[in-house]
Design a protein around this motif. Structure first.
Motif, mmCIF file in Angstrom:
data_model
loop_
_atom_site.group_PDB
_atom_site.id
_atom_site.type_symbol
_atom_site.label_atom_id
_atom_site.label_comp_id
_atom_site.label_asym_id
_atom_site.label_seq_id
_atom_site.Cartn_x
_atom_site.Cartn_y
_atom_site.Cartn_z
ATOM 1 N N PHE A 254 -9.555 -27.851 -30.962
ATOM 2 C CA PHE A 254 -8.285 -28.147 -31.179
ATOM 3 C C PHE A 254 -7.332 -27.460 -30.533
ATOM 4 N N TYR A 255 -6.285 -28.668 -29.773
ATOM 5 C CA TYR A 255 -5.319 -27.964 -28.840
ATOM 6 C C TYR A 255 -4.017 -28.256 -29.329
ATOM 7 N N VAL A 256 -3.079 -27.291 -29.047
ATOM 8 C CA VAL A 256 -1.743 -27.467 -29.460
ATOM 9 C C VAL A 256 -0.954 -27.267 -27.982
ATOM 10 N N GLU A 257 -0.199 -28.231 -27.603
ATOM 11 C CA GLU A 257 0.345 -28.202 -26.240
ATOM 12 C C GLU A 257 1.766 -28.054 -26.485
ATOM 13 N N MET A 258 2.556 -27.359 -25.988
ATOM 14 C CA MET A 258 3.885 -26.948 -25.649
ATOM 15 C C MET A 258 4.646 -26.824 -24.320
ATOM 16 N N ASN A 259 5.021 -27.652 -23.640
ATOM 17 C CA ASN A 259 5.463 -27.789 -22.192
ATOM 18 C C ASN A 259 4.187 -27.350 -21.390
ATOM 19 N N ASN A 260 4.362 -26.229 -20.828
ATOM 20 C CA ASN A 260 3.208 -25.946 -19.920
ATOM 21 C C ASN A 260 2.275 -25.005 -20.662
ATOM 22 N N VAL A 261 2.371 -24.567 -22.049
ATOM 23 C CA VAL A 261 1.635 -23.494 -22.642
ATOM 24 C C VAL A 261 0.507 -24.500 -23.550
ATOM 25 N N GLN A 262 -0.359 -24.001 -23.570
ATOM 26 C CA GLN A 262 -1.628 -24.650 -24.359
ATOM 27 C C GLN A 262 -2.423 -23.407 -25.294
ATOM 28 N N VAL A 263 -2.506 -23.814 -26.592
ATOM 29 C CA VAL A 263 -3.033 -23.026 -27.409
ATOM 30 C C VAL A 263 -4.665 -23.801 -27.935
ATOM 31 N N LYS A 264 -5.850 -23.050 -27.614
ATOM 32 C CA LYS A 264 -7.007 -23.682 -28.142
ATOM 33 C C LYS A 264 -7.759 -22.869 -29.089
ATOM 34 N N VAL A 265 -8.076 -23.791 -30.143
ATOM 35 C CA VAL A 265 -8.932 -23.152 -31.341
ATOM 36 C C VAL A 265 -9.891 -23.780 -31.665
ATOM 37 N N LEU A 266 -10.885 -23.412 -32.547
ATOM 38 C CA LEU A 266 -11.779 -24.030 -33.079
ATOM 39 C C LEU A 266 -11.657 -24.068 -34.767
ATOM 40 N N GLY A 267 -11.199 -23.228 -35.120
ATOM 41 C CA GLY A 267 -10.818 -23.353 -36.752
ATOM 42 C C GLY A 267 -10.152 -22.309 -37.036
ATOM 43 N N THR A 268 -8.735 -22.017 -37.391
ATOM 44 C CA THR A 268 -8.217 -20.992 -37.624
ATOM 45 C C THR A 268 -6.771 -21.046 -38.268
#
Length: 403
Positions: A254-268
């Motif tokens: 699962f990815y959350v994108e904000m401008n040039n920032v990306q957060v990658k998770v599997l389940g959290t």
């Protein structure tokens, strides 16, 4: 309708925070049970020794505003027995939006009467200008892939649309749920469609995405997402602030994108604050693990840590998180920890949908404290004044911060 429900609806109405459906329920009940409703308002709002009187000119202006209210079609107030007090009727200052109370009763034929000591009768009501600013509530706008916009606090619970292989449902006040329809056969069922949930200032909302991921959105935020997660990943785009509880799927990160920032998770479980007018983007991890990336820089968070990225830099600073502070908004609080007044008033402005201006220099002053987000704006500002040398003035929807 039980007494607790009635009081809740009346308070929402007086604070101009009631949904269309709840307002209709209140007015329908008022039509059928006027005595009980008036008794409740009389008990909670009226106090012979309470608020100051207003002269006839002020009263006539308030009444003119009431008659001009577009929410009611009836222009004629039917004659009914007048409800009198033995003294000058004054309105309890602790309740704001008294004009809205008069609007309720005028719409069904009741009105308040003020008696002067000499026996003359005037139609006077007290209006508090600070009442224009009220705490936030569950409200949002859903924009479908077709471009159609739905004001969620104005529609009833139930199915809103079929989109691709999903159906979007409003399940209660403040929550959307996407249900997967594996046997869907309608037109466009195989298309990848994107929706956007936009939270205005003074709002909050929750959405359950098609994979079961739950997202809580804070005021002045938005989330764009597909109505079906296809391929090898799940990607959403965020502005503002949101708390995520991501459904686990090791084969589809699962990815959350904000401008040039990306957060990658599997389940959290994690919170992201990414307002455009803030200096920093902050990700706070409660459970699981996340990877933060920006222009080649990366950091891996463990539970209880937070990552801070400056808006003009790529470096990622990882430190111990202040979990309670990060989660305060979702739990119904403001929590300030050595914050400056500008950062505090950003949060206040978003939640109360108010404008803020400053008279003076407040750069060196820091504040701390915890306050419920359901407080009236006057109570909140009074509390801030008690712990600082800062003073506030409310004019309409504008808050002036003064030394």
């Amino acid at each position: 309708m039980n007494n607790e429900r009635l009081r809740s609806l009346l308070e929402q109405y007086f604070n101009d925070a009631i949904s269309n459906a709840d307002r209709d329920e209140l007015l329908s009940y008022l039509n059928n049970n006027p005595g009980e409703v008036f008794s409740t308002v009389d008990e909670e709002m009226l106090n012979l020794d309470g608020a100051p009187e207003f002269d006839n000119a002020r009263a006539q202006k308030v009444l003119a505003d009431i008659k001009a209210d577009s929410r009611f079609n009836d222009n004629v107030v039917p004659a009914v027995p007048v409800i009198r007090k033995n003294n000058i009727l004054k309105l309890y200052a602790g309740w704001v939006k008294i004009a809205a109370a008069v609007l309720i009763f005028a719409s069904v034929g009741f009105y308040f009467v003020q008696r002067q000591k000499n026996g003359a009768v005037k139609n006077n009501v007290a209006a508090n200008t600070a009442a224009k600013i009220v705490p936030g509530s569950n409200k949002a706008i859903l924009t479908l892939a077709t471009g159609k916009s739905i004001v969620l606090d104005s529609v009833a619970n139930g199915a809103l649309a079929n989109l691709g292989k999903s159906q979007v449902n409003k399940v209660n006040d403040g929550k959307l749920v996407y249900d997967v329809l594996p046997n869907a056969t309608h037109a466009g069922v195989n298309a990848v469609l994107y929706n956007t949930l936009t939270i205005p200032p003074g709002g909050q909302y929750q959405v359950v995405l098609p994979d079961g991921t739950q997202v809580w959105l804070n005021s002045s935020s938005s989330l764009s997402y597909p109505t079906e997660f296809t391929g090898n990943s799940r990607t959403v785009k965020l502005t503002g602030e949101a708390y995520f509880e991501v459904a686990k799927n090791k084969d589809k990160p699962f990815y959350v994108e904000m401008n040039n920032v990306q957060v990658k998770v599997l389940g959290t479980h994690f919170n992201i604050s990414a307002y455009a007018d803030d200096n920093d983007l902050t990700t706070t991890l409660l459970e699981g693990s996340v990877q933060i990336s920006k222009n080649g820089s990366q950091a891996l968070l463990k539970p209880g840590q937070q990552a801070v990225i400056g808006s003009t830099a790529d470096a990622i600073a990882v430190s111990k998180a202040h979990i309670n502070e990060a989660m305060a908004w979702k739990n119904g609080y403001f929590m300030f920890n050595d914050d400056n007044i500008v950062d505090i008033m950003k949060k206040v402005s978003r939640w109360y949908d108010a404008d803020v201006e400053y008279q003076g220099n407040f750069g060196t002053q820091r504040f701390g404290g915890t306050f419920t987000r359901s407080k009236s704006i006057t109570d909140l500002l009074k509390n801030l004044e008690q712990i600082s040398n800062v003073h506030f003035k409310i004019t309409g929807r504008r808050i002036t911060v003064m030394q």
